[in-house]
Write a protein that holds these residues in place. Structure first.
Motif, PDB file in Angstrom:
ATOM      1  N   HIS A 176     -10.366  -0.705   7.522  1.00 18.65           N
ATOM      2  CA  HIS A 176      -9.348  -1.647   7.042  1.00 18.65           C
ATOM      3  C   HIS A 176      -8.609  -2.272   8.215  1.00 18.65           C
ATOM      4  N   THR A 191     -10.183  -1.894  -0.191  1.00 14.99           N
ATOM      5  CA  THR A 191     -10.448  -0.624  -0.848  1.00 14.99           C
ATOM      6  C   THR A 191     -11.597   0.113  -0.160  1.00 14.99           C
ATOM      7  N   SER A 195      -4.559   2.802  -6.926  1.00 17.07           N
ATOM      8  CA  SER A 195      -3.110   3.021  -6.840  1.00 17.07           C
ATOM      9  C   SER A 195      -2.410   2.129  -7.860  1.00 17.07           C
ATOM     10  N   GLN A 235      -9.859   3.728   6.158  1.00 16.75           N
ATOM     11  CA  GLN A 235      -8.654   3.199   6.802  1.00 16.75           C
ATOM     12  C   GLN A 235      -8.950   2.632   8.181  1.00 16.75           C
ATOM     13  N   VAL A 249      -0.117  -0.712  -6.700  1.00 17.26           N
ATOM     14  CA  VAL A 249      -0.843  -1.804  -6.039  1.00 17.26           C
ATOM     15  C   VAL A 249      -1.603  -2.626  -7.078  1.00 17.26           C
ATOM     16  N   GLY A 266       0.845  -1.183   0.000  1.00 15.41           N
ATOM     17  CA  GLY A 266       0.000   0.000   0.000  1.00 15.41           C
ATOM     18  C   GLY A 266       0.881   1.233   0.000  1.00 15.41           C
ATOM     19  N   SER A 276      -1.960   3.502   3.972  1.00 16.83           N
ATOM     20  CA  SER A 276      -2.193   2.101   3.628  1.00 16.83           C
ATOM     21  C   SER A 276      -0.903   1.287   3.738  1.00 16.83           C
ATOM     22  N   ILE A 313      -3.648  -2.759  -0.441  1.00 21.23           N
ATOM     23  CA  ILE A 313      -4.489  -1.826   0.292  1.00 21.23           C
ATOM     24  C   ILE A 313      -4.439  -0.462  -0.395  1.00 21.23           C
ATOM     25  N   SER A 314      -5.623   0.045  -0.752  1.00 22.02           N
ATOM     26  CA  SER A 314      -5.733   1.356  -1.392  1.00 22.02           C
ATOM     27  C   SER A 314      -7.151   1.862  -1.181  1.00 22.02           C
TER      28      SER A 314
END
Length: 191
Positions: A173, A144, A123, A170, A126, A49, A53, A117-118
């Motif tokens: 996540h 995501t 990204s 986030q 990624v 990430g 991330s 992770i984005s």
């Protein structure tokens, strides 16, 4: 004036949307099972990430390679950005867009898991890592935001948080990542 209570409430509201999304919760369970299988078969779980991330990637990798709730043997897990000399060399000599895909080419094996992770899902580095991982027969996980972005099309499993707000995404996540860690630890090292 920033209203602290409204920010906390926005976080709670996002988590409530996660809680109500049975498909998303089932996907988290499926990801944890895929990770369990990988670890039981001597494979590894890799993370990548950018920015926050990347910090989440490093955090979750450490939960596996260190420990989560209790002492047990380490599990092979790594965040792909932790070698700053590699990242800056490849970014300079090739492109920042390929920093993760080149590392996957070097260390990814069939049956390994890659978690990209984005919050936007777009990204480029990624997305390219997930594409490369798919070619190698790895299991790919995209973490995501709501739309899934470009990662939606290149992820075996999509963990897309029902929000467009980066901090709230986030926060979820790391919540769901911790749940995966807890499930995997209990599966691989039952008490």
């Amino acid at each position: 004036m920033i209203n602290i209570q409204s920010i906390v409430q926005a976080s709670i509201d996002t988590k409530n949307r996660v809680l109500a999304d049975q498909t998303l919760l089932d996907t988290v369970g499926s990801v944890a099972e895929a990770m369990t299988t990988a670890f039981k078969n001597g494979k590894k779980v890799l993370f990548c990430g950018n920015g926050g991330s990347a910090a989440d990637a490093q955090h979750l990798a450490a939960e596996f390679s260190g420990r989560f709730y209790y002492d047990r043997p380490p599990l092979y897990s790594e965040a792909l950005h932790v070698n700053s000399s590699y990242v800056t060399a490849v970014g300079n000599d090739y492109s920042y867009d390929v920093i993760y895909s080149r590392m996957i080419e070097a260390m990814g094996k069939e049956g390994d898991v890659l978690v990209g992770i984005s919050t936007s899902g777009n990204s480029t580095n990624v997305v390219k890592a997930l594409e490369t991982a798919n070619k190698l027969g790895m299991i790919t996980v995209g973490m995501t935001g709501e739309s899934g972005g470009k990662m939606k099309e290149v992820s075996t499993f999509l963990v897309n948080i029902p929000s467009k707000d980066t901090p709230r995404i986030q926060e979820c996540h790391i919540l769901l990542g911790h749940i995966m860690c807890e499930i995997v630890e209990a599966n691989v090292f039952p008490k």
